[in-house]
Design a protein around this motif. Structure first.
Motif, PDB file in Angstrom:
ATOM      1  N   GLY A  31       0.747  -1.057   0.016  1.00  0.00           N
ATOM      2  CA  GLY A  31      -0.112  -0.059   0.140  1.00  0.00           C
ATOM      3  C   GLY A  31       0.829   1.269  -0.169  1.00  0.00           C
ATOM      4  O   GLY A  31       0.572   2.305  -0.552  1.00  0.00           O
ATOM      5  N   TRP A  32       1.983   1.172   0.511  1.00  0.00           N
ATOM      6  CA  TRP A  32       2.920   2.397   0.900  1.00  0.00           C
ATOM      7  C   TRP A  32       3.549   2.749  -0.722  1.00  0.00           C
ATOM      8  O   TRP A  32       3.623   3.868  -0.973  1.00  0.00           O
ATOM      9  CB  TRP A  32       3.942   2.277   1.875  1.00  0.00           C
ATOM     10  CG  TRP A  32       3.191   2.672   3.151  1.00  0.00           C
ATOM     11  CD1 TRP A  32       2.083   2.292   3.744  1.00  0.00           C
ATOM     12  CD2 TRP A  32       4.008   3.273   4.211  1.00  0.00           C
ATOM     13  NE1 TRP A  32       1.795   2.880   5.138  1.00  0.00           N
ATOM     14  CE2 TRP A  32       3.162   3.309   5.517  1.00  0.00           C
ATOM     15  CE3 TRP A  32       5.149   3.842   4.448  1.00  0.00           C
ATOM     16  CZ2 TRP A  32       3.382   3.905   6.553  1.00  0.00           C
ATOM     17  CZ3 TRP A  32       5.642   4.496   5.535  1.00  0.00           C
ATOM     18  CH2 TRP A  32       4.707   4.455   6.761  1.00  0.00           C
ATOM     19  N   GLU A  33       3.907   1.505  -0.985  1.00  0.00           N
ATOM     20  CA  GLU A  33       4.518   1.920  -2.562  1.00  0.00           C
ATOM     21  C   GLU A  33       3.679   2.682  -3.571  1.00  0.00           C
ATOM     22  O   GLU A  33       4.003   3.458  -4.280  1.00  0.00           O
ATOM     23  CB  GLU A  33       5.225   0.486  -3.130  1.00  0.00           C
ATOM     24  CG  GLU A  33       5.679   0.724  -4.272  1.00  0.00           C
ATOM     25  CD  GLU A  33       6.222  -0.544  -4.904  1.00  0.00           C
ATOM     26  OE1 GLU A  33       6.015  -1.761  -4.238  1.00  0.00           O
ATOM     27  OE2 GLU A  33       7.008  -0.460  -5.852  1.00  0.00           O
ATOM     28  N   LEU A 198      21.958  11.817  -2.156  1.00  0.00           N
ATOM     29  CA  LEU A 198      20.805  11.612  -2.711  1.00  0.00           C
ATOM     30  C   LEU A 198      19.883  10.656  -2.075  1.00  0.00           C
ATOM     31  O   LEU A 198      19.999   9.638  -1.681  1.00  0.00           O
ATOM     32  CB  LEU A 198      20.973  10.898  -4.068  1.00  0.00           C
ATOM     33  CG  LEU A 198      22.074  11.331  -4.961  1.00  0.00           C
ATOM     34  CD1 LEU A 198      21.974  10.746  -6.283  1.00  0.00           C
ATOM     35  CD2 LEU A 198      21.518  12.818  -5.335  1.00  0.00           C
ATOM     36  N   PHE A 199      18.500  11.330  -1.642  1.00  0.00           N
ATOM     37  CA  PHE A 199      17.509  10.879  -0.927  1.00  0.00           C
ATOM     38  C   PHE A 199      16.460  10.602  -1.859  1.00  0.00           C
ATOM     39  O   PHE A 199      16.120  11.559  -2.465  1.00  0.00           O
ATOM     40  CB  PHE A 199      17.036  11.661   0.222  1.00  0.00           C
ATOM     41  CG  PHE A 199      17.546  11.473   1.368  1.00  0.00           C
ATOM     42  CD1 PHE A 199      18.927  11.046   1.600  1.00  0.00           C
ATOM     43  CD2 PHE A 199      17.073  12.188   2.563  1.00  0.00           C
ATOM     44  CE1 PHE A 199      19.789  11.130   2.834  1.00  0.00           C
ATOM     45  CE2 PHE A 199      17.706  12.165   3.820  1.00  0.00           C
ATOM     46  CZ  PHE A 199      19.024  11.666   3.979  1.00  0.00           C
ATOM     47  N   ASP A 229       9.720   2.746  -1.913  1.00  0.00           N
ATOM     48  CA  ASP A 229       9.618   4.124  -2.412  1.00  0.00           C
ATOM     49  C   ASP A 229       9.292   3.748  -3.847  1.00  0.00           C
ATOM     50  O   ASP A 229       9.851   2.691  -4.409  1.00  0.00           O
ATOM     51  CB  ASP A 229      10.958   4.438  -2.281  1.00  0.00           C
ATOM     52  CG  ASP A 229      10.926   6.296  -2.749  1.00  0.00           C
ATOM     53  OD1 ASP A 229      10.772   6.405  -3.960  1.00  0.00           O
ATOM     54  OD2 ASP A 229      11.368   6.893  -1.798  1.00  0.00           O
ATOM     55  N   PRO A 230       8.393   4.553  -4.323  1.00  0.00           N
ATOM     56  CA  PRO A 230       7.987   4.483  -6.033  1.00  0.00           C
ATOM     57  C   PRO A 230       9.342   4.321  -6.805  1.00  0.00           C
ATOM     58  O   PRO A 230       9.235   4.297  -7.898  1.00  0.00           O
ATOM     59  CB  PRO A 230       7.001   5.491  -6.198  1.00  0.00           C
ATOM     60  CG  PRO A 230       7.362   6.383  -5.003  1.00  0.00           C
ATOM     61  CD  PRO A 230       7.597   5.800  -3.808  1.00  0.00           C
ATOM     62  N   GLY A 255       9.160   4.646   2.750  1.00  0.00           N
ATOM     63  CA  GLY A 255       8.608   4.903   1.528  1.00  0.00           C
ATOM     64  C   GLY A 255       9.116   6.196   1.049  1.00  0.00           C
ATOM     65  O   GLY A 255       9.962   6.828   1.674  1.00  0.00           O
ATOM     66  N   HIS A 256       8.263   7.194   0.073  1.00  0.00           N
ATOM     67  CA  HIS A 256       8.932   8.321  -0.190  1.00  0.00           C
ATOM     68  C   HIS A 256       8.139   9.435   0.877  1.00  0.00           C
ATOM     69  O   HIS A 256       7.290   9.976   0.129  1.00  0.00           O
ATOM     70  CB  HIS A 256       8.254   8.454  -1.627  1.00  0.00           C
ATOM     71  CG  HIS A 256       8.949   9.504  -2.494  1.00  0.00           C
ATOM     72  ND1 HIS A 256      10.227   9.216  -3.014  1.00  0.00           N
ATOM     73  CD2 HIS A 256       8.696  10.811  -3.067  1.00  0.00           C
ATOM     74  CE1 HIS A 256      10.695  10.364  -3.675  1.00  0.00           C
ATOM     75  NE2 HIS A 256       9.781  11.243  -3.574  1.00  0.00           N
ATOM     76  N   THR A 257       8.718   9.309   1.774  1.00  0.00           N
ATOM     77  CA  THR A 257       8.233  10.279   2.942  1.00  0.00           C
ATOM     78  C   THR A 257       9.328  10.764   3.766  1.00  0.00           C
ATOM     79  O   THR A 257      10.355  10.591   3.969  1.00  0.00           O
ATOM     80  CB  THR A 257       7.386   9.407   3.960  1.00  0.00           C
ATOM     81  OG1 THR A 257       8.247   8.553   4.928  1.00  0.00           O
ATOM     82  CG2 THR A 257       6.339   8.605   3.075  1.00  0.00           C
ATOM     83  N   ARG A 258       8.854  12.035   4.385  1.00  0.00           N
ATOM     84  CA  ARG A 258       9.778  12.975   5.055  1.00  0.00           C
ATOM     85  C   ARG A 258      10.092  12.137   6.388  1.00  0.00           C
ATOM     86  O   ARG A 258      11.334  12.154   6.717  1.00  0.00           O
ATOM     87  CB  ARG A 258       9.035  14.381   5.478  1.00  0.00           C
ATOM     88  CG  ARG A 258       9.972  15.246   6.184  1.00  0.00           C
ATOM     89  CD  ARG A 258      10.157  16.629   6.023  1.00  0.00           C
ATOM     90  NE  ARG A 258      10.457  16.760   4.516  1.00  0.00           N
ATOM     91  CZ  ARG A 258      11.500  16.639   4.176  1.00  0.00           C
ATOM     92  NH1 ARG A 258      12.811  16.412   4.902  1.00  0.00           N
ATOM     93  NH2 ARG A 258      11.668  16.919   3.048  1.00  0.00           N
TER      94      ARG A 258
END
Length: 276
Positions: A31-33, A198-199, A229-230, A255-258
């Motif tokens: 789901g997070w992806e 690189l993040f 992460d997508p 994931g792609h989150t702060r």
């Protein structure tokens, strides 16, 4: 006026929040992806876990948001953060940050970056200044008459020097669209930065930039991207295509989150500061 910083949080709450995020991620990787970051952050909020929970409990030093005029871009904001206890930062080297698509330079204080700078130095990193500007309509690549790479190359070092910083000693950090821009920029301007972080760079596994990575032969660089992460495939392809592997190459749950990026920011800043 710049956005007010988030409330300071103690170590105990940070550790509790971190454990909860790991548990949540293990249960919901798929789901997070597929979900956008805004959904992830709303989900964290329902659990009482805000991304700010990963901001260190450290004081800000001198933090500024100033308006500057760029020949390459027009009017834009310049953010700078000096670690607490280091006055106005005179003579300090600089870590330049390129923000992602959903942020601006005016958001950087609200992300707690002034506290991250102090916390990194308090933990043993050599003192440094963090600086960042706004990007353009296409991010950190040139579009029409707006040229962020030209601004970074030709104008930002002078702005840093005018404020008393050592504008000749620079490292570069970017996340998401800013990570892609940072990678593109160092391939075009190989002597500009002394190190690169690189993040979750926003690139796919077939991006053209992966065909010309010679600059990474001699440039110290690190890569961080969570397993959900997508842009995970792009990061894996980048690590494989580079002539020298990233050091470090950090993955793990996230994931792609702060929240994920904040949990790795101190280690990243320590490495960049030591390269300066």
């Amino acid at each position: 006026m710049p956005e007010a910083p988030p409330p300071r949080l103690g170590r105990r709450r940070v550790l509790r929040a971190g454990g909860a995020v790991v548990g949540l991620g293990a249960a919901g990787a798929v789901g997070w992806e597929l979900a956008p970051p805004s959904f992830t952050e709303r989900l964290l909020g329902k659990l009482g876990i805000e991304p700010e929970a990963f901001v260190p409990d450290a004081p800000e030093g001198e933090v500024r948001l100033e308006r500057v005029t760029s020949a390459a871009m027009g009017e834009l904001d310049l953010f700078t953060a000096v670690p607490a206890g280091h006055g106005d930062g005179a003579g300090l080297p600089v870590v330049v940050v390129l923000h992602g698509a959903s942020a601006t330079a005016a958001d950087l204080r609200g992300f707690g970056f002034g506290r991250f700078v102090t916390a990194a130095v308090e933990a043993g990193a050599p003192p440094f200044v963090l600086a960042g500007t706004d990007d353009g309509p296409a991010g950190w690549v040139a579009s029409g008459d707006v040229d962020p790479p030209r601004m970074l190359r030709d104008e930002l070092p002078g702005w840093l020097a005018e404020r008393g910083f050592d504008g000749g000693r620079r490292a570069l950090w970017g996340w998401s669209r800013g990570g892609y821009g940072a990678l593109r920029f160092v391939t075009q301007t190989p002597d500009w930065a002394r190190a690169l972080a690189l993040f979750s760079p926003a690139l796919g596994p077939d991006d053209q930039v992966l065909s010309d990575l010679d600059v990474l032969t001699d440039l110290p660089w690190g890569l961080w991207c969570g397993e959900w992460d997508p842009f995970r495939e792009g990061s894996v392809a980048l690590a494989a295509a580079a002539p020298v592997a990233p050091d470090p190459w950090v993955s793990g749950e996230g994931g792609h989150t702060r929240a994920y990026w904040n949990s790795h920011t101190l280690e990243m800043l320590d490495g960049l500061a030591r390269s300066l």
